[in-house]
Write a protein that holds these residues in place. Structure first.
Motif, PDB file in Angstrom:
ATOM      1  N   TYR A  21       0.843  -1.205   0.000  1.00  0.00           N
ATOM      2  CA  TYR A  21       0.000   0.000   0.000  1.00  0.00           C
ATOM      3  C   TYR A  21       0.871   1.245   0.000  1.00  0.00           C
ATOM      4  O   TYR A  21       2.059   1.208   0.370  1.00  0.00           O
ATOM      5  N   LYS A  22       0.268   2.381  -0.407  1.00  0.00           N
ATOM      6  CA  LYS A  22       1.002   3.644  -0.483  1.00  0.00           C
ATOM      7  C   LYS A  22       0.484   4.691   0.501  1.00  0.00           C
ATOM      8  O   LYS A  22       0.944   5.833   0.494  1.00  0.00           O
ATOM      9  N   GLY A  23      -0.485   4.300   1.289  1.00  0.00           N
ATOM     10  CA  GLY A  23      -1.021   5.240   2.256  1.00  0.00           C
ATOM     11  C   GLY A  23      -2.268   4.691   2.919  1.00  0.00           C
ATOM     12  O   GLY A  23      -2.695   3.553   2.660  1.00  0.00           O
ATOM     13  N   PHE A  24      -2.859   5.503   3.780  1.00  0.00           N
ATOM     14  CA  PHE A  24      -4.035   5.079   4.537  1.00  0.00           C
ATOM     15  C   PHE A  24      -4.874   6.309   4.873  1.00  0.00           C
ATOM     16  O   PHE A  24      -4.327   7.399   5.128  1.00  0.00           O
ATOM     17  N   VAL A  25      -6.214   6.125   4.870  1.00  0.00           N
ATOM     18  CA  VAL A  25      -7.141   7.201   5.247  1.00  0.00           C
ATOM     19  C   VAL A  25      -8.013   6.688   6.382  1.00  0.00           C
ATOM     20  O   VAL A  25      -8.666   5.638   6.254  1.00  0.00           O
ATOM     21  N   GLU A 142     -11.047  12.703 -10.228  1.00  0.00           N
ATOM     22  CA  GLU A 142     -10.384  13.256  -9.047  1.00  0.00           C
ATOM     23  C   GLU A 142     -10.927  12.565  -7.805  1.00  0.00           C
ATOM     24  O   GLU A 142     -12.140  12.367  -7.661  1.00  0.00           O
ATOM     25  N   VAL A 143     -10.066  12.196  -6.881  1.00  0.00           N
ATOM     26  CA  VAL A 143     -10.493  11.567  -5.628  1.00  0.00           C
ATOM     27  C   VAL A 143     -10.994  12.654  -4.677  1.00  0.00           C
ATOM     28  O   VAL A 143     -10.277  13.612  -4.376  1.00  0.00           O
ATOM     29  N   VAL A 144     -12.235  12.502  -4.227  1.00  0.00           N
ATOM     30  CA  VAL A 144     -12.806  13.483  -3.297  1.00  0.00           C
ATOM     31  C   VAL A 144     -13.002  12.888  -1.902  1.00  0.00           C
ATOM     32  O   VAL A 144     -13.258  13.627  -0.950  1.00  0.00           O
ATOM     33  N   TYR A 145     -12.911  11.566  -1.803  1.00  0.00           N
ATOM     34  CA  TYR A 145     -13.043  10.945  -0.481  1.00  0.00           C
ATOM     35  C   TYR A 145     -12.431   9.548  -0.555  1.00  0.00           C
ATOM     36  O   TYR A 145     -12.444   8.883  -1.597  1.00  0.00           O
ATOM     37  N   ALA A 146     -11.916   9.105   0.591  1.00  0.00           N
ATOM     38  CA  ALA A 146     -11.350   7.753   0.659  1.00  0.00           C
ATOM     39  C   ALA A 146     -11.342   7.278   2.100  1.00  0.00           C
ATOM     40  O   ALA A 146     -11.398   8.074   3.044  1.00  0.00           O
ATOM     41  N   GLU A 147     -11.276   5.951   2.246  1.00  0.00           N
ATOM     42  CA  GLU A 147     -11.105   5.309   3.547  1.00  0.00           C
ATOM     43  C   GLU A 147     -10.244   4.074   3.346  1.00  0.00           C
ATOM     44  O   GLU A 147     -10.313   3.411   2.304  1.00  0.00           O
ATOM     45  N   GLY A 148      -9.445   3.745   4.346  1.00  0.00           N
ATOM     46  CA  GLY A 148      -8.683   2.504   4.320  1.00  0.00           C
ATOM     47  C   GLY A 148      -7.371   2.625   3.567  1.00  0.00           C
ATOM     48  O   GLY A 148      -6.831   3.718   3.362  1.00  0.00           O
ATOM     49  N   PHE A 149      -6.868   1.465   3.152  1.00  0.00           N
ATOM     50  CA  PHE A 149      -5.593   1.423   2.443  1.00  0.00           C
ATOM     51  C   PHE A 149      -5.738   1.996   1.037  1.00  0.00           C
ATOM     52  O   PHE A 149      -6.739   1.757   0.366  1.00  0.00           O
ATOM     53  N   VAL A 150      -4.751   2.741   0.597  1.00  0.00           N
ATOM     54  CA  VAL A 150      -4.770   3.292  -0.752  1.00  0.00           C
ATOM     55  C   VAL A 150      -3.507   2.838  -1.482  1.00  0.00           C
ATOM     56  O   VAL A 150      -2.451   2.646  -0.877  1.00  0.00           O
ATOM     57  N   PHE A 151      -3.652   2.675  -2.793  1.00  0.00           N
ATOM     58  CA  PHE A 151      -2.569   2.133  -3.614  1.00  0.00           C
ATOM     59  C   PHE A 151      -2.208   3.104  -4.738  1.00  0.00           C
ATOM     60  O   PHE A 151      -1.743   2.690  -5.797  1.00  0.00           O
ATOM     61  N   GLU A 152      -2.430   4.388  -4.495  1.00  0.00           N
ATOM     62  CA  GLU A 152      -2.153   5.428  -5.486  1.00  0.00           C
ATOM     63  C   GLU A 152      -1.982   6.760  -4.760  1.00  0.00           C
ATOM     64  O   GLU A 152      -2.291   6.878  -3.565  1.00  0.00           O
ATOM     65  N   ASP A 153      -1.529   7.753  -5.487  1.00  0.00           N
ATOM     66  CA  ASP A 153      -1.451   9.113  -4.945  1.00  0.00           C
ATOM     67  C   ASP A 153      -2.846   9.742  -5.059  1.00  0.00           C
ATOM     68  O   ASP A 153      -3.324  10.015  -6.163  1.00  0.00           O
ATOM     69  N   LEU A 154      -3.491   9.959  -3.946  1.00  0.00           N
ATOM     70  CA  LEU A 154      -4.875  10.455  -3.963  1.00  0.00           C
ATOM     71  C   LEU A 154      -4.975  11.907  -4.400  1.00  0.00           C
ATOM     72  O   LEU A 154      -6.076  12.392  -4.689  1.00  0.00           O
ATOM     73  N   ASP A 155      -3.865  12.624  -4.450  1.00  0.00           N
ATOM     74  CA  ASP A 155      -3.892  14.016  -4.897  1.00  0.00           C
ATOM     75  C   ASP A 155      -3.760  14.144  -6.419  1.00  0.00           C
ATOM     76  O   ASP A 155      -3.906  15.237  -6.966  1.00  0.00           O
ATOM     77  N   ALA A 156      -3.486  13.055  -7.094  1.00  0.00           N
ATOM     78  CA  ALA A 156      -3.298  13.089  -8.551  1.00  0.00           C
ATOM     79  C   ALA A 156      -4.574  12.626  -9.253  1.00  0.00           C
ATOM     80  O   ALA A 156      -5.295  11.752  -8.750  1.00  0.00           O
ATOM     81  N   ARG A 157      -4.843  13.217 -10.415  1.00  0.00           N
ATOM     82  CA  ARG A 157      -5.985  12.792 -11.216  1.00  0.00           C
ATOM     83  C   ARG A 157      -5.645  11.476 -11.919  1.00  0.00           C
ATOM     84  O   ARG A 157      -4.484  11.155 -12.173  1.00  0.00           O
ATOM     85  N   SER A 158      -6.687  10.730 -12.247  1.00  0.00           N
ATOM     86  CA  SER A 158      -6.511   9.483 -12.988  1.00  0.00           C
ATOM     87  C   SER A 158      -7.397   9.507 -14.225  1.00  0.00           C
ATOM     88  O   SER A 158      -8.318  10.322 -14.328  1.00  0.00           O
ATOM     89  N   GLN A 159      -7.135   8.602 -15.156  1.00  0.00           N
ATOM     90  CA  GLN A 159      -7.903   8.514 -16.398  1.00  0.00           C
ATOM     91  C   GLN A 159      -8.557   7.140 -16.464  1.00  0.00           C
ATOM     92  O   GLN A 159      -7.919   6.120 -16.184  1.00  0.00           O
ATOM     93  N   ALA A 160      -9.836   7.104 -16.836  1.00  0.00           N
ATOM     94  CA  ALA A 160     -10.557   5.835 -16.960  1.00  0.00           C
ATOM     95  C   ALA A 160     -11.223   5.770 -18.324  1.00  0.00           C
ATOM     96  O   ALA A 160     -11.999   6.661 -18.682  1.00  0.00           O
ATOM     97  N   ASN A 161     -10.930   4.714 -19.070  1.00  0.00           N
ATOM     98  CA  ASN A 161     -11.542   4.467 -20.376  1.00  0.00           C
ATOM     99  C   ASN A 161     -12.334   3.165 -20.295  1.00  0.00           C
ATOM    100  O   ASN A 161     -11.782   2.127 -19.895  1.00  0.00           O
ATOM    101  N   THR A 162     -13.601   3.225 -20.660  1.00  0.00           N
ATOM    102  CA  THR A 162     -14.457   2.053 -20.556  1.00  0.00           C
ATOM    103  C   THR A 162     -14.753   1.511 -21.952  1.00  0.00           C
ATOM    104  O   THR A 162     -15.310   2.217 -22.800  1.00  0.00           O
ATOM    105  N   TYR A 163     -14.421   0.233 -22.153  1.00  0.00           N
ATOM    106  CA  TYR A 163     -14.667  -0.456 -23.421  1.00  0.00           C
ATOM    107  C   TYR A 163     -15.773  -1.485 -23.182  1.00  0.00           C
ATOM    108  O   TYR A 163     -15.645  -2.346 -22.295  1.00  0.00           O
ATOM    109  N   VAL A 164     -16.839  -1.409 -23.978  1.00  0.00           N
ATOM    110  CA  VAL A 164     -17.988  -2.296 -23.807  1.00  0.00           C
ATOM    111  C   VAL A 164     -17.920  -3.405 -24.853  1.00  0.00           C
ATOM    112  O   VAL A 164     -17.589  -3.156 -26.025  1.00  0.00           O
ATOM    113  N   ASN A 165     -18.263  -4.613 -24.425  1.00  0.00           N
ATOM    114  CA  ASN A 165     -18.247  -5.766 -25.329  1.00  0.00           C
ATOM    115  C   ASN A 165     -19.170  -5.526 -26.516  1.00  0.00           C
ATOM    116  O   ASN A 165     -20.308  -5.086 -26.349  1.00  0.00           O
TER     117      ASN A 165
END
Length: 468
Positions: A21-25, A142-165
């Protein structure tokens, strides 16, 4: 595995061992710590309470198919359009992971996919084993809330691409770029009700919602009955409506005269409105009419101004509607006073066809009160049973009648509404001043080309009216 928050000293117990893990909330105070070792991590910031509900509970055990997982992470993200998504990470004793994800219009379960299983990735599609998936959604998160173990930098934005079958739209692949690392997850969309019932907190919510809804409905019914009873108590003597019908013909050799109608009784124990509706016609021109209501015991008189009979090809007539204000109970008769400046001698024929109505109440005040009560109930119910932060569903209070009454001043709002309703009824009946009012309509002539107002002479039957 035990984690103690350095700030609030809350103990977090996990039945699995978490690594890498990289952190905890902290789930209690929202403190975010960075570091790969809980003995040396550093404080970053405090997350505010989430805007939207996260149904999983940290440390909760959830069975999925034949495996049992412990929830070790809760994250809420928001995209550039303000739409939220919730993510929960489950870890089994065998170190297997599962991911639950939900949002306003979807629910899904995901599993991690190894890069070797991704056969090809193009701009608008990818291949997982032998299946083709088409790009459908792209989000910057953007992460606006979290609890527990985290495995990323919560202050950084992420990108999500969804591909549907391309064949089965219930299946999809989520390509996520987190901390500049490509990750792939194979997911299946779920029935939302079945999905949410996976979590204990949601089932507790359903129980609280059912109990609260029952209490709220009982209170709403009681309020409806109380308002109705208050209306009946104040207007009890005037609820029923009574009427008399008269068709009287008078003859006189004088144009200026008074004609006395038949006696009738006004029942009840309180003053009330009395309405005169009818048609008056006379054979002579330029004859004015004054209508008087006379109390036979006290000789008290309520009267109208002089009314004009209008000429048509048959006679001189007018349709009259008069409201006499606050008429005391007793015996009354109508007096029809005629007046004319015409000096010629003529035998006068005066016909008065009229209906006397008293009793009855105006229900508009009650209707408006009920409309306001419905609006109040809908407003309180929507907030009370909703999924917002201030909903009673998520407040750590016992659900009972007092709790519901105190919620957003529901009981106080009803007392105010009930008092205004009673006060308005009392004011209209006992305090408000009023005067005799009347309306005169021209009777249409028998060729239908006279007045543009069509006046129908009432027959006072259940089958409508006949034209004069």
């Amino acid at each position: 595995m035990l984690i103690i928050c350095p700030k609030c000293n809350i103990r977090h117990n996990f039945e699995v061992e978490v690594v890498d893990y990289k952190g905890f909330v902290c789930s209690n105070c929202g403190s975010y710590y960075k570091g790969e070792d809980h003995t040396t991590w550093s404080f970053v910031k405090v997350f505010p309470k989430p805007e939207y509900i996260l149904w999983a509970s940290l440390g909760e055990r959830i069975r999925e198919k034949k495996n049992e997982y412990v929830v070790i992470t809760k994250i809420q993200r928001v995209n550039l359009d303000g739409e939220y998504s919730n993510e929960y990470v489950g870890l089994s004793a065998k170190n297997n992971e599962i991911y639950w994800s939900d949002g306003p219009d979807y629910a899904a379960i995901l599993h991690s996919v190894g890069l070797p299983e991704i056969k090809s990735v193009k701009e608008d599609r990818l291949k997982l084993q032998t299946r083709t998936y088409v790009l459908k959604y792209q989000d910057s998160l953007e992460v606006v809330y979290a609890e527990g173990f985290v495995f990323e930098d919560l202050d950084a934005r992420s990108q999500a691409n969804t591909y549907v079958n391309s064949i089965n739209e219930d299946r999809f692949v989520s390509h996520e770029i987190i901390d500049n690392v490509n990750e792939y997850y194979s997911g299946t969309y779920q029935n939302q009700e079945d999905y949410f019932q996976t979590f204990q907190y949601y089932n507790e919510y359903l129980g609280r919602k059912k109990k609260t809804s029952y209490i709220f409905n009982v209170l709403a019914i009681v309020f409806i009955i109380l308002i109705g009873l208050g209306f009946l108590v104040i207007n009890r003597s005037n609820i029923q409506e009574y009427y008399y019908q008269f068709d009287q013909k008078f003859t006189s050799s004088k144009l200026n005269n008074e004609y006395i109608g038949e006696s009738f009784s006004v029942n009840g124990g309180e003053p009330q409105k009395l309405t005169f509706q009818g048609i008056s016609d006379v054979n002579a021109p330029n004859v004015h009419l004054r209508i008087k209501l006379v109390n036979e015991l006290t000789n008290q008189i309520q009267e109208t101004a002089l009314l004009q009979h209008h000429y048509n090809e048959v006679n001189h007539a007018c349709g009259i509607s008069v409201s006499f204000c606050k008429v005391e109970p007793g015996t009354y008769h109508m007096v029809f006073e005629t007046y004319s400046t015409n000096k010629s001698a003529v035998l006068v024929y005066l016909n008065e066809d009229y209906k006397i109505t008293f009793g009855g109440v105006d229900y508009w005040g009650l209707i408006i009160t009920y409309v306001l009560l419905v609006l109040l109930v809908l407003w309180i119910r929507n907030s009370l049973l909703g999924l917002g932060k201030d909903s009673l569903m998520f407040v750590n209070k016992e659900i009972n009648y007092l709790t519901v009454l105190n919620y957003k001043g529901f009981g106080s709002w009803f007392v105010i509404l009930f008092g205004l309703s009673l006060g308005l009824q009392y004011y209209n009946k006992y305090i408000k001043t009023c005067t005799t009012s009347y309306q005169v309509n021209t009777v249409e002539d028998n060729t239908y080309t006279g007045s543009r107002y069509h006046y129908y002479r009432p027959t006072y039957s259940d089958y409508g009216s006949s034209h004069k």
